[in-house]
Design a protein around this motif. Structure first.
Motif, PDB file in Angstrom:
ATOM      1  N   GLU A  13      42.504  36.468  32.749  1.00 38.62           N
ATOM      2  CA  GLU A  13      42.016  37.849  32.693  1.00 38.62           C
ATOM      3  C   GLU A  13      43.004  38.781  31.994  1.00 38.62           C
ATOM      4  O   GLU A  13      42.625  39.594  31.175  1.00 38.62           O
ATOM      5  CB  GLU A  13      41.732  38.378  34.107  1.00 38.62           C
ATOM      6  CG  GLU A  13      40.537  37.736  34.780  1.00 38.62           C
ATOM      7  CD  GLU A  13      39.224  38.104  34.108  1.00 38.62           C
ATOM      8  OE1 GLU A  13      38.980  39.312  33.890  1.00 38.62           O
ATOM      9  OE2 GLU A  13      38.447  37.184  33.807  1.00 38.62           O
ATOM     10  N   CYS A  14      44.289  38.662  32.346  1.00 38.46           N
ATOM     11  CA  CYS A  14      45.269  39.625  31.825  1.00 38.46           C
ATOM     12  C   CYS A  14      46.344  38.995  30.946  1.00 38.46           C
ATOM     13  O   CYS A  14      47.082  39.701  30.268  1.00 38.46           O
ATOM     14  CB  CYS A  14      45.929  40.391  32.973  1.00 38.46           C
ATOM     15  SG  CYS A  14      46.870  39.349  34.116  1.00 38.46           S
ATOM     16  N   GLY A  15      46.451  37.659  30.979  1.00 44.13           N
ATOM     17  CA  GLY A  15      47.441  36.988  30.153  1.00 44.13           C
ATOM     18  C   GLY A  15      48.839  36.934  30.738  1.00 44.13           C
ATOM     19  O   GLY A  15      49.739  36.347  30.139  1.00 44.13           O
ATOM     20  N   HIS A  16      49.055  37.525  31.914  1.00 43.76           N
ATOM     21  CA  HIS A  16      50.370  37.466  32.555  1.00 43.76           C
ATOM     22  C   HIS A  16      50.567  36.098  33.200  1.00 43.76           C
ATOM     23  O   HIS A  16      49.607  35.390  33.485  1.00 43.76           O
ATOM     24  CB  HIS A  16      50.499  38.565  33.620  1.00 43.76           C
ATOM     25  CG  HIS A  16      50.586  39.929  33.040  1.00 43.76           C
ATOM     26  ND1 HIS A  16      49.524  40.803  33.059  1.00 43.76           N
ATOM     27  CD2 HIS A  16      51.589  40.573  32.411  1.00 43.76           C
ATOM     28  CE1 HIS A  16      49.882  41.933  32.473  1.00 43.76           C
ATOM     29  NE2 HIS A  16      51.139  41.813  32.063  1.00 43.76           N
ATOM     30  N   THR A  17      51.815  35.738  33.451  1.00 45.14           N
ATOM     31  CA  THR A  17      52.112  34.463  34.092  1.00 45.14           C
ATOM     32  C   THR A  17      52.436  34.677  35.565  1.00 45.14           C
ATOM     33  O   THR A  17      53.060  35.675  35.942  1.00 45.14           O
ATOM     34  CB  THR A  17      53.298  33.756  33.392  1.00 45.14           C
ATOM     35  OG1 THR A  17      54.424  34.633  33.370  1.00 45.14           O
ATOM     36  CG2 THR A  17      52.932  33.351  31.980  1.00 45.14           C
ATOM     37  N   TYR A  18      52.002  33.723  36.381  1.00 41.10           N
ATOM     38  CA  TYR A  18      52.169  33.789  37.835  1.00 41.10           C
ATOM     39  C   TYR A  18      52.420  32.385  38.376  1.00 41.10           C
ATOM     40  O   TYR A  18      52.014  31.401  37.756  1.00 41.10           O
ATOM     41  CB  TYR A  18      50.910  34.329  38.516  1.00 41.10           C
ATOM     42  CG  TYR A  18      50.542  35.731  38.116  1.00 41.10           C
ATOM     43  CD1 TYR A  18      51.076  36.817  38.789  1.00 41.10           C
ATOM     44  CD2 TYR A  18      49.654  35.965  37.070  1.00 41.10           C
ATOM     45  CE1 TYR A  18      50.726  38.117  38.425  1.00 41.10           C
ATOM     46  CE2 TYR A  18      49.304  37.259  36.701  1.00 41.10           C
ATOM     47  CZ  TYR A  18      49.853  38.324  37.386  1.00 41.10           C
ATOM     48  OH  TYR A  18      49.512  39.604  37.032  1.00 41.10           O
ATOM     49  N   LEU A  19      53.022  32.318  39.555  1.00 46.10           N
ATOM     50  CA  LEU A  19      53.143  31.039  40.250  1.00 46.10           C
ATOM     51  C   LEU A  19      51.851  30.706  40.983  1.00 46.10           C
ATOM     52  O   LEU A  19      51.525  29.554  41.200  1.00 46.10           O
ATOM     53  CB  LEU A  19      54.314  31.054  41.230  1.00 46.10           C
ATOM     54  CG  LEU A  19      55.698  31.008  40.578  1.00 46.10           C
ATOM     55  CD1 LEU A  19      56.789  31.153  41.634  1.00 46.10           C
ATOM     56  CD2 LEU A  19      55.884  29.728  39.788  1.00 46.10           C
ATOM     57  N   HIS A  20      51.128  31.726  41.392  1.00 43.71           N
ATOM     58  CA  HIS A  20      49.812  31.549  42.006  1.00 43.71           C
ATOM     59  C   HIS A  20      48.989  32.785  41.688  1.00 43.71           C
ATOM     60  O   HIS A  20      49.520  33.883  41.522  1.00 43.71           O
ATOM     61  CB  HIS A  20      49.893  31.302  43.512  1.00 43.71           C
ATOM     62  CG  HIS A  20      50.929  32.109  44.207  1.00 43.71           C
ATOM     63  ND1 HIS A  20      50.760  33.423  44.539  1.00 43.71           N
ATOM     64  CD2 HIS A  20      52.176  31.776  44.611  1.00 43.71           C
ATOM     65  CE1 HIS A  20      51.847  33.878  45.127  1.00 43.71           C
ATOM     66  NE2 HIS A  20      52.723  32.897  45.182  1.00 43.71           N
ATOM     67  N   LEU A  21      47.693  32.595  41.582  1.00 45.05           N
ATOM     68  CA  LEU A  21      46.828  33.686  41.143  1.00 45.05           C
ATOM     69  C   LEU A  21      46.264  34.470  42.330  1.00 45.05           C
ATOM     70  O   LEU A  21      45.064  34.668  42.452  1.00 45.05           O
ATOM     71  CB  LEU A  21      45.696  33.130  40.258  1.00 45.05           C
ATOM     72  CG  LEU A  21      46.166  32.419  38.991  1.00 45.05           C
ATOM     73  CD1 LEU A  21      44.973  31.942  38.175  1.00 45.05           C
ATOM     74  CD2 LEU A  21      47.055  33.305  38.142  1.00 45.05           C
ATOM     75  N   THR A  22      47.145  34.944  43.188  1.00 43.12           N
ATOM     76  CA  THR A  22      46.710  35.708  44.348  1.00 43.12           C
ATOM     77  C   THR A  22      46.430  37.167  43.995  1.00 43.12           C
ATOM     78  O   THR A  22      45.936  37.914  44.822  1.00 43.12           O
ATOM     79  CB  THR A  22      47.777  35.666  45.462  1.00 43.12           C
ATOM     80  OG1 THR A  22      49.023  36.116  44.920  1.00 43.12           O
ATOM     81  CG2 THR A  22      47.938  34.260  46.000  1.00 43.12           C
ATOM     82  N   HIS A  23      46.721  37.566  42.780  1.00 45.50           N
ATOM     83  CA  HIS A  23      46.520  38.951  42.352  1.00 45.50           C
ATOM     84  C   HIS A  23      45.072  39.235  41.953  1.00 45.50           C
ATOM     85  O   HIS A  23      44.719  40.380  41.690  1.00 45.50           O
ATOM     86  CB  HIS A  23      47.421  39.261  41.160  1.00 45.50           C
ATOM     87  CG  HIS A  23      46.951  38.641  39.881  1.00 45.50           C
ATOM     88  ND1 HIS A  23      46.983  37.274  39.674  1.00 45.50           N
ATOM     89  CD2 HIS A  23      46.403  39.184  38.774  1.00 45.50           C
ATOM     90  CE1 HIS A  23      46.479  37.021  38.479  1.00 45.50           C
ATOM     91  NE2 HIS A  23      46.129  38.162  37.905  1.00 45.50           N
ATOM     92  N   LEU A  24      44.223  38.229  41.921  1.00 49.56           N
ATOM     93  CA  LEU A  24      42.865  38.384  41.396  1.00 49.56           C
ATOM     94  C   LEU A  24      42.077  39.492  42.077  1.00 49.56           C
ATOM     95  O   LEU A  24      41.466  40.331  41.408  1.00 49.56           O
ATOM     96  CB  LEU A  24      42.098  37.066  41.496  1.00 49.56           C
ATOM     97  CG  LEU A  24      42.611  35.930  40.615  1.00 49.56           C
ATOM     98  CD1 LEU A  24      41.897  34.634  40.953  1.00 49.56           C
ATOM     99  CD2 LEU A  24      42.457  36.285  39.154  1.00 49.56           C
ATOM    100  N   ALA A  25      42.071  39.505  43.395  1.00 57.39           N
ATOM    101  CA  ALA A  25      41.274  40.494  44.120  1.00 57.39           C
ATOM    102  C   ALA A  25      41.801  41.906  43.890  1.00 57.39           C
ATOM    103  O   ALA A  25      41.032  42.830  43.617  1.00 57.39           O
ATOM    104  CB  ALA A  25      41.255  40.177  45.607  1.00 57.39           C
ATOM    105  N   GLN A  26      43.097  42.066  43.979  1.00 57.29           N
ATOM    106  CA  GLN A  26      43.687  43.394  43.879  1.00 57.29           C
ATOM    107  C   GLN A  26      43.699  43.924  42.442  1.00 57.29           C
ATOM    108  O   GLN A  26      43.351  45.066  42.188  1.00 57.29           O
ATOM    109  CB  GLN A  26      45.109  43.350  44.428  1.00 57.29           C
ATOM    110  CG  GLN A  26      45.608  44.660  44.927  1.00 57.29           C
ATOM    111  CD  GLN A  26      46.892  44.460  45.717  1.00 57.29           C
ATOM    112  OE1 GLN A  26      47.724  43.620  45.381  1.00 57.29           O
ATOM    113  NE2 GLN A  26      47.060  45.233  46.769  1.00 57.29           N
ATOM    114  N   THR A  27      44.066  43.111  41.503  1.00 57.86           N
ATOM    115  CA  THR A  27      44.223  43.553  40.119  1.00 57.86           C
ATOM    116  C   THR A  27      42.924  43.519  39.331  1.00 57.86           C
ATOM    117  O   THR A  27      42.632  44.435  38.572  1.00 57.86           O
ATOM    118  CB  THR A  27      45.281  42.683  39.410  1.00 57.86           C
ATOM    119  OG1 THR A  27      46.473  42.703  40.170  1.00 57.86           O
ATOM    120  CG2 THR A  27      45.565  43.190  38.017  1.00 57.86           C
ATOM    121  N   HIS A  28      42.147  42.445  39.520  1.00 56.87           N
ATOM    122  CA  HIS A  28      40.951  42.256  38.693  1.00 56.87           C
ATOM    123  C   HIS A  28      39.650  42.402  39.473  1.00 56.87           C
ATOM    124  O   HIS A  28      38.576  42.201  38.913  1.00 56.87           O
ATOM    125  CB  HIS A  28      40.989  40.884  38.024  1.00 56.87           C
ATOM    126  CG  HIS A  28      42.220  40.646  37.210  1.00 56.87           C
ATOM    127  ND1 HIS A  28      42.598  41.465  36.169  1.00 56.87           N
ATOM    128  CD2 HIS A  28      43.181  39.683  37.287  1.00 56.87           C
ATOM    129  CE1 HIS A  28      43.730  41.014  35.639  1.00 56.87           C
ATOM    130  NE2 HIS A  28      44.107  39.949  36.311  1.00 56.87           N
TER     131      HIS A  28
END
Length: 102
Positions: A13-28
């Motif tokens: 979605e945003c192209g940033h790198t993460y160890l886990h995609l837990t940001h999906l709900a809050q960011t996207h």
């Protein structure tokens, strides 16, 4: 398949790198199910970097004696049933596809 850069996942979605995609709900404003459907990811593909999976697995096995009693409690059918979402709350890939591709 998720893109992996030096042990980090790249968010589609945003192209940033993460160890886990837990940001999906809050960011996207997306559930993991919606993210998977939007990017053609099967349910079996973890949204966690391999290094995190390995570390978690290693820690679990190192402390299995602490975890097993709680896990065995969940194996009891009556206890496990209480934790399940009703079938009416399940989302299918077809439903998610219609939400992401109107």
């Amino acid at each position: 398949m998720l893109d992996d850069t030096d042990g980090w996942l790249i968010c589609h979605e945003c192209g940033h790198t993460y160890l886990h995609l837990t940001h999906l709900a809050q960011t996207h404003d997306m559930l993991s199910e919606t993210y998977r459907a939007a990017h053609g990811l099967p349910l079996g593909v973890p949204l966690v970097a391999a290094s995190v999976q390995t570390r978690t697995r290693t820690q679990w096995h190192a402390h299995a004696d602490l975890h097993m009693p709680a896990l065995e409690e969940q194996w009891k059918p009556n206890t496990a049933q209480k934790g399940n979402r009703p079938r009416s709350q399940w989302t299918s890939c077809d439903e998610q596809d219609s939400l992401t591709n109107p």
